[in-house]
Scaffold this motif. Sequence first.
Motif, mmCIF file in Angstrom:
data_model
loop_
_atom_site.group_PDB
_atom_site.id
_atom_site.type_symbol
_atom_site.label_atom_id
_atom_site.label_comp_id
_atom_site.label_asym_id
_atom_site.label_seq_id
_atom_site.Cartn_x
_atom_site.Cartn_y
_atom_site.Cartn_z
ATOM 1 N N HIS A 28 0.822 -1.209 0.000
ATOM 2 C CA HIS A 28 0.000 0.000 0.000
ATOM 3 C C HIS A 28 0.862 1.268 0.000
ATOM 4 O O HIS A 28 0.384 2.353 0.325
ATOM 5 N N GLY A 29 2.130 1.104 -0.310
ATOM 6 C CA GLY A 29 3.004 2.261 -0.392
ATOM 7 C C GLY A 29 3.599 2.696 0.934
ATOM 8 O O GLY A 29 4.124 3.804 1.043
ATOM 9 N N VAL A 30 3.522 1.817 1.944
ATOM 10 C CA VAL A 30 3.981 2.192 3.287
ATOM 11 C C VAL A 30 5.246 1.411 3.627
ATOM 12 O O VAL A 30 5.198 0.183 3.810
ATOM 13 N N TRP A 127 -0.580 4.487 14.074
ATOM 14 C CA TRP A 127 -1.285 4.383 12.790
ATOM 15 C C TRP A 127 -1.071 2.976 12.265
ATOM 16 O O TRP A 127 0.055 2.484 12.253
ATOM 17 N N LEU A 134 6.548 7.564 9.971
ATOM 18 C CA LEU A 134 6.907 7.706 8.569
ATOM 19 C C LEU A 134 7.044 9.200 8.339
ATOM 20 O O LEU A 134 6.060 9.920 8.185
ATOM 21 N N LEU A 136 8.085 11.421 6.157
ATOM 22 C CA LEU A 136 7.601 12.127 4.973
ATOM 23 C C LEU A 136 6.115 12.472 5.099
ATOM 24 O O LEU A 136 5.669 13.555 4.746
ATOM 25 N N ALA B 132 4.488 7.292 -2.070
ATOM 26 C CA ALA B 132 4.160 7.672 -0.699
ATOM 27 C C ALA B 132 2.941 6.847 -0.283
ATOM 28 O O ALA B 132 2.244 6.293 -1.138
ATOM 29 N N PRO B 133 2.653 6.780 1.020
ATOM 30 C CA PRO B 133 1.520 5.967 1.465
ATOM 31 C C PRO B 133 0.228 6.350 0.750
ATOM 32 O O PRO B 133 -0.137 7.518 0.701
ATOM 33 N N LEU B 174 -1.154 13.175 0.034
ATOM 34 C CA LEU B 174 -0.343 14.113 0.820
ATOM 35 C C LEU B 174 -0.164 15.364 -0.025
ATOM 36 O O LEU B 174 -0.107 15.272 -1.246
ATOM 37 N N MET B 176 1.970 17.578 -1.929
ATOM 38 C CA MET B 176 3.354 17.425 -2.396
ATOM 39 C C MET B 176 3.537 18.114 -3.723
ATOM 40 O O MET B 176 2.613 18.162 -4.521
#
Lengths: 331, 218
Positions: A28-30, A127, A134, A136, B132-133, B174, B176
């Motif tokens: 999931h991009g994490v 989370w 995280l 960012l 990114a998440p 996010l 960005m």
Amino acid sequence: MTSAVLLVEQAGPLTTIQDAGRFGHLRHGVSWSGPVEPLGFAAARTAIASRGAAIELSHGGIALRCVEGAVTFALAGGDFTATIDGAPLGGWTTGVLTAGARLVVRDGAAGNWATLALGGVPNCPAWLGSSATLALAGLGGGRLVVGDRLTVDADPIGDAVARPFAPPPAETGPIRVVLGPQLDAFAPETVAALTGADFTAAPAFDRMGMVLTGPPLVPLALTMLSSPTIRGAIQVNGAGTATILLADHQTTGGYPRIATVISADLPRAAQLRPGQPLRFVAISAAEAVAIARAAALRRTEWLKRVATADTLLDRLLAANLIDGVVDAREE
Amino acid sequence: MAPTVQPVGDTAVLLGFGDAIDPAVFDGILALEAAIIADPPPGLVETVPAYVTLLIVFDPLVTDGETIAAAALARTGTARPTTGALHWIAMCSDAHLAPDLADVADRVAMPAADVLAAHFATEYRVYMYGFAPGYAYMDGVVPALQLPRKPVPVRSRPTGSVMIAGGQCLITTLPMPTGWWVIGATTTQVLRPDGFLFQPGDRVRFTPQPRADFDARI
């Protein structure tokens, strides 16, 4: 359980709450987050049998004043220094912070990252089940900034005292990598430059990655479709600049990865200060797995020595209990 | 064609299934991933699908890359294709929410209304998360709308921006800077406190949203 309140009086920009990491969401991009340098993190938490998340620090250091209660702590990682109300404690140490006292951690002689663990459980956001930050995205436990008050469900202080403990045995030699996975994107002489040339840690680093200076490792083409990345990967951009991906790395990317730093050597690489030299040597994937297993055994032995007599006893008891369960199931 | 198997350090292997986006190949990757998750080989940590690759992360204290790659590929026979869920996303394209719409229309020589009509007629597919998440990369931008990224990223765009570049579309999670072309915004959150709206393989359709409705949901 008592409560301790710590006031952040100073904090560098890379000061974050971290637990061991947030796993299972790479798809999931994490990224995993957690400590950039897991050895110091493990040692700090082990030294005081910490159950909660810890504070990760970099060159900016931290100053914490205990405004209420009391809490034990442990500092480990790199060669940082700690003082309480000006009295030096050293860089790999436990200690006690009582009401009114001020703990200051500075970046000392070596390393980019250190962990300050607390005896107890700090109250901080989670989370997806983890307080790892995280950076960012600002997700997880979060960054600590001046004026923050960190409340800790503090373990009893008992007769805890400041006690130094041993860093892991120093390792030297080139950083070991497994070549690939996008080896096809590079000419053979570029791969040879990776393992033959001298590199230097560049000034640019953060929780996502550390940039290297050295011969440009220009890819043959940038035509690959984005594919998954992992911590330790050496990613190369179109200009040939290499970056070692760290705890908060992007989970996929379209720049090729020429090699991957093995997990046993990644903490050492991450601690190289800007300007420090490094070299790489390529090993096989099978050798890398064998090294990971040997390193895990050494790490366990070292952490046993880091544990205090009390916490070691707790750990052994816990291990016996777990063994009992396993035995019961096998019988 | 047998997939390629590349070691990724001592903690992962990367399975490769070609070098071009192909829905059938991607279906096969998702099916294999589902079969691996349903019957995890010893030492499996997690899996990450992308366009033509599947990363298998493992615990080197339990297994090694060759062993887990063989065990994973042995699940190919049991893999069943899955149809991803279909999500309808309301998107508002009022001028201030779609700062690049006029520019896109100019560059593709189409009225802005036609750009939007083409976008709303497209069924996108989530191929992977990255950057990114919650950044879910959706493939399917019609060829007539495909533009390269801007040469320089533009100042921060807000969360919920819907943007396109090349064949890809995504919803930002996010604020960005980005070089992609923002053609609208949604109040639907991909990144949620308890997880993620899309799974890789899901299908996504956008539907026009009046400004008043958008504002009511902010």
